[in-house]
Design an enzyme around this catalytic site. Structure first.
Site, PDB file in Angstrom:
ATOM      1  N   PRO A 101       0.835  -1.197   0.000  1.00 11.64           N
ATOM      2  CA  PRO A 101       0.000   0.000   0.000  1.00 11.64           C
ATOM      3  C   PRO A 101       0.870   1.248   0.000  1.00 11.64           C
ATOM      4  O   PRO A 101       1.738   1.414   0.861  1.00 11.64           O
ATOM      5  CB  PRO A 101      -0.759  -0.117   1.327  1.00 11.64           C
ATOM      6  N   SER A 130      -4.033   1.537  -0.443  1.00 12.37           N
ATOM      7  CA  SER A 130      -3.871   2.392   0.745  1.00 12.37           C
ATOM      8  C   SER A 130      -5.194   3.054   1.141  1.00 12.37           C
ATOM      9  O   SER A 130      -5.994   3.435   0.285  1.00 12.37           O
ATOM     10  CB  SER A 130      -2.837   3.483   0.449  1.00 12.37           C
ATOM     11  N   TYR A 153      -5.724   2.678   7.900  1.00 12.24           N
ATOM     12  CA  TYR A 153      -5.292   3.551   8.988  1.00 12.24           C
ATOM     13  C   TYR A 153      -6.523   3.803   9.842  1.00 12.24           C
ATOM     14  O   TYR A 153      -7.606   4.087   9.305  1.00 12.24           O
ATOM     15  CB  TYR A 153      -4.763   4.886   8.454  1.00 12.24           C
ATOM     16  N   THR A 179      -2.195  -1.212   9.415  1.00 12.98           N
ATOM     17  CA  THR A 179      -0.838  -0.682   9.580  1.00 12.98           C
ATOM     18  C   THR A 179      -0.664  -0.181  11.003  1.00 12.98           C
ATOM     19  O   THR A 179      -1.423   0.669  11.474  1.00 12.98           O
ATOM     20  CB  THR A 179      -0.588   0.448   8.557  1.00 12.98           C
ATOM     21  N   ARG A 188      10.049  13.192   8.162  1.00 11.88           N
ATOM     22  CA  ARG A 188      10.688  13.081   6.846  1.00 11.88           C
ATOM     23  C   ARG A 188      11.100  14.484   6.431  1.00 11.88           C
ATOM     24  O   ARG A 188      10.280  15.290   5.985  1.00 11.88           O
ATOM     25  CB  ARG A 188       9.717  12.459   5.855  1.00 11.88           C
ATOM     26  N   LYS A 255       0.492  -5.070   9.685  1.00 11.79           N
ATOM     27  CA  LYS A 255       1.656  -4.595   8.922  1.00 11.79           C
ATOM     28  C   LYS A 255       2.452  -3.572   9.727  1.00 11.79           C
ATOM     29  O   LYS A 255       1.887  -2.608  10.240  1.00 11.79           O
ATOM     30  CB  LYS A 255       1.183  -3.950   7.616  1.00 11.79           C
ATOM     31  N   HIS A 279       8.007   0.297   7.195  1.00 14.34           N
ATOM     32  CA  HIS A 279       7.353   1.324   6.385  1.00 14.34           C
ATOM     33  C   HIS A 279       8.344   1.911   5.358  1.00 14.34           C
ATOM     34  O   HIS A 279       8.333   3.098   5.050  1.00 14.34           O
ATOM     35  CB  HIS A 279       6.821   2.433   7.301  1.00 14.34           C
TER      36      HIS A 279
HETATM   37  C1  FMN Z   1       5.318   6.950  -1.110  1.00 12.93           C
HETATM   38  C2  FMN Z   1       4.957   5.918  -0.099  1.00 12.93           C
HETATM   39  C3  FMN Z   1       3.692   5.939   0.465  1.00 12.93           C
HETATM   40  C4  FMN Z   1       3.332   4.967   1.405  1.00 12.93           C
HETATM   41  N1  FMN Z   1       2.063   4.964   1.884  1.00 12.93           N
HETATM   42  C5  FMN Z   1       1.698   3.981   2.732  1.00 12.93           C
HETATM   43  C6  FMN Z   1       0.354   3.896   3.173  1.00 12.93           C
HETATM   44  O1  FMN Z   1      -0.491   4.694   2.805  1.00 12.93           O
HETATM   45  N2  FMN Z   1       0.029   2.888   4.044  1.00 12.93           N
HETATM   46  C7  FMN Z   1       0.963   1.969   4.467  1.00 12.93           C
HETATM   47  O2  FMN Z   1       0.627   1.081   5.248  1.00 12.93           O
HETATM   48  N3  FMN Z   1       2.234   2.017   4.030  1.00 12.93           N
HETATM   49  C8  FMN Z   1       2.611   2.988   3.186  1.00 12.93           C
HETATM   50  N4  FMN Z   1       3.900   3.009   2.709  1.00 12.93           N
HETATM   51  C9  FMN Z   1       4.835   1.928   3.094  1.00 12.93           C
HETATM   52  C10 FMN Z   1       4.742   0.755   2.107  1.00 12.93           C
HETATM   53  O3  FMN Z   1       3.542   0.054   2.271  1.00 12.93           O
HETATM   54  C11 FMN Z   1       5.879  -0.234   2.302  1.00 12.93           C
HETATM   55  O4  FMN Z   1       5.943  -0.632   3.645  1.00 12.93           O
HETATM   56  C12 FMN Z   1       7.253   0.308   1.847  1.00 12.93           C
HETATM   57  O5  FMN Z   1       7.117   1.153   0.751  1.00 12.93           O
HETATM   58  C13 FMN Z   1       8.170  -0.844   1.519  1.00 12.93           C
HETATM   59  O6  FMN Z   1       9.427  -0.397   1.158  1.00 12.93           O
HETATM   60  P1  FMN Z   1       9.900  -0.208  -0.378  1.00 12.93           P
HETATM   61  O7  FMN Z   1       9.277   1.065  -0.854  1.00 12.93           O
HETATM   62  O8  FMN Z   1      11.388  -0.079  -0.236  1.00 12.93           O
HETATM   63  O9  FMN Z   1       9.454  -1.402  -1.166  1.00 12.93           O
HETATM   64  C14 FMN Z   1       4.281   3.986   1.799  1.00 12.93           C
HETATM   65  C15 FMN Z   1       5.543   3.970   1.212  1.00 12.93           C
HETATM   66  C16 FMN Z   1       5.893   4.919   0.267  1.00 12.93           C
HETATM   67  C17 FMN Z   1       7.255   4.852  -0.371  1.00 12.93           C
END
Ligand code: FMN
Length: 389
Positions: A101, A130, A153, A179, A188, A255, A279
């Site tokens: 997501p 997401s 969320y 999550t 960030r 998660k 994350h």
């Molecule tokens: C731009 C971005 C937005 C994200 N938004 C969410 C989100 O809305 N909900 C969530 O559970 N994780 C979110 N994540 C975390 C991802 O689900 C995931 O854990 C993470 O991107 C994995 O690492 P990777 O990008 O190196 O594959 C986000 C990650 C990124 C990069």
């Protein structure tokens, strides 16, 4: 490979399908796709996608930790055919890599989450949508060609949260992914520097009716961090997992776990799977790399639930490493997102195709015939145990 110059002006350049196809044809790795995607994005959006928390220690360690895992290639193993297919929570997938997501896909491409869902379906895998999608979940599921799971969320407003869960069920989502690593948004710095916000015309579409669609500008800060402070429940406890399990019939995944004891508690509270995740290095800087946390979690849950993992997966061989360490499958966040930014659905599909092709090759070279049957035997130190055989 070099990426085209980003044209002057705001937002992605006008779409040019022929140019997209030509650029995609020259893409060899997911990192190539990142270069292409970044070049098309507004700097604020590129920084949001790429960024992580604090000094980026965890973000960088995610990738580095996969690289530290050594595999033990078995020879003369008859790998003329390898099968990347497996199941995740009973759902058949063509490869053990699901779309993680990630929020706000319409910042990457006008088709947003619809395009991502089509790409995931074309790759024969699951898309985890997401809560902060920019297309309403009903429309994403309608556009999808494969299973869609919903990431939740928990809003301070429990009525709204319940409504999201009910809508996900009614829309046909196959599972709920809670999550748990985000009581507040990680710091960030690049988002603060760029004043991250959603531009006009892009909103958190699932919560529009509740009046929570906008992520506005905050002077000197991240609009998303402010959104979380205002609206997302920072006080979740294990009881809340029980509450959630009581308001849905969907299987629950938890998660954002890295500790073995948390994983055990998640199982005891009815989780059907845990996702070992930090994350993507965006929450607690200093949290362990997921490749380092994974084996301990696998040991702790001892087969009582499936274990998925994400963070820093950019290569098919990383997927094989994760399976060898005991994961059922990985999730990929940024990889398909860069593809989406590079060329919409075709770009996201290309990211998933690259991962699958690389995985199939890595399996063959490692002497592994079936993704569903990869075990610790594929790890380099593990083969010591077989010396006497
Ligand atoms: C731009 C971005 C937005 C994200 N938004 C969410 C989100 O809305 N909900 C969530 O559970 N994780 C979110 N994540 C975390 C991802 O689900 C995931 O854990 C993470 O991107 C994995 O690492 P990777 O990008 O190196 O594959 C986000 C990650 C990124 C990069």
């Amino acid at each position: 490979m070099s990426a085209p110059e980003r044209p002057a002006g705001d937002g992605p350049p006008a779409l040019d399908l022929a140019a997209d196809a030509e650029a995609l044809a020259r893409v060899v790795t997911v990192d190539d796709l990142e270069a292409l995607g970044r070049a098309r994005l507004d700097p604020m959006v590129a920084a949001y996608y790429a960024g992580g928390a604090g000094d980026l220690v965890t973000l960088r360690d995610n990738r580095a930790a996969w690289a530290r895992v050594r595999l033990a290639p078995r020879v003369l193993a008859g790998v003329g055919r390898v099968d990347t297919a497996t199941t995740v929570l009973g759902a058949p997938v063509a490869m053990p890599a699901l779309v993680a997501p990630t929020a706000f896909h319409r910042l990457a491409h006008p088709d947003g989450e619809r395009a991502m869902a089509r790409a995931a379906g074309a790759a024969g895998t699951v898309m985890v949508l997401s809560s902060l999608a920019t297309v309403p979940m009903e429309e994403v599921v309608a556009a999808a060609r494969g299973p869609v799971w919903f990431q939740l969320y928990v809003y301070r407003d429990r009525g709204l949260t319940r409504d999201l869960v009910a809508r996900a069920e009614a829309a046909g989502c196959g599972a709920l992914v809670l999550t748990v690593d985000s009581p507040r948004l990680g710091r960030r710095d690049d988002d603060a520097r760029h004043g991250f916000h959603l531009p006009e015309g892009v909103q958190a579409a699932n919560v529009l009716a509740a009046g929570h669609g906008a992520v506005g500008q905050v002077p000197g800060g991240s609009g998303l961090a402010a959104y979380f402070e205002r609206l997302i429940d920072p006080d979740l406890r294990w009881d809340d997992l029980a509450w959630l399990a009581g308001v849905t019939r969907l299987p629950l995944l938890v998660k954002g776990v890295v500790r073995p004891d948390d994983a055990t508690r998640a199982v005891e509270h009815g989780a059907r799977a845990v996702v070992v995740s930090n994350h993507g290095g965006r929450q607690l800087d200093g949290a362990p790399a997921t490749a380092d946390a994974l084996p301990r979690v696998v040991e702790a849950v001892a087969g009582r639930c499936e274990v998925l993992v994400d963070g820093g997966v950019r290569r098919g061989v990383d997927v094989l490493r994760a399976l060898a360490l005991g994961a059922r499958a990985v999730l990929v966040g940024r990889a398909p997102l860069w593809g989406l930014a590079a060329a919409g659905e075709a770009g996201a599909a290309r990211a998933l195709e690259l991962l699958r092709d690389e995985l199939a090759l890595a399996m063959a070279l490692c002497g592994v015939g079936s993704a569903a049957a990869v075990g610790g035997d594929a790890l380099w130190p593990a083969c010591d145990r077989n010396r006497a055989e």
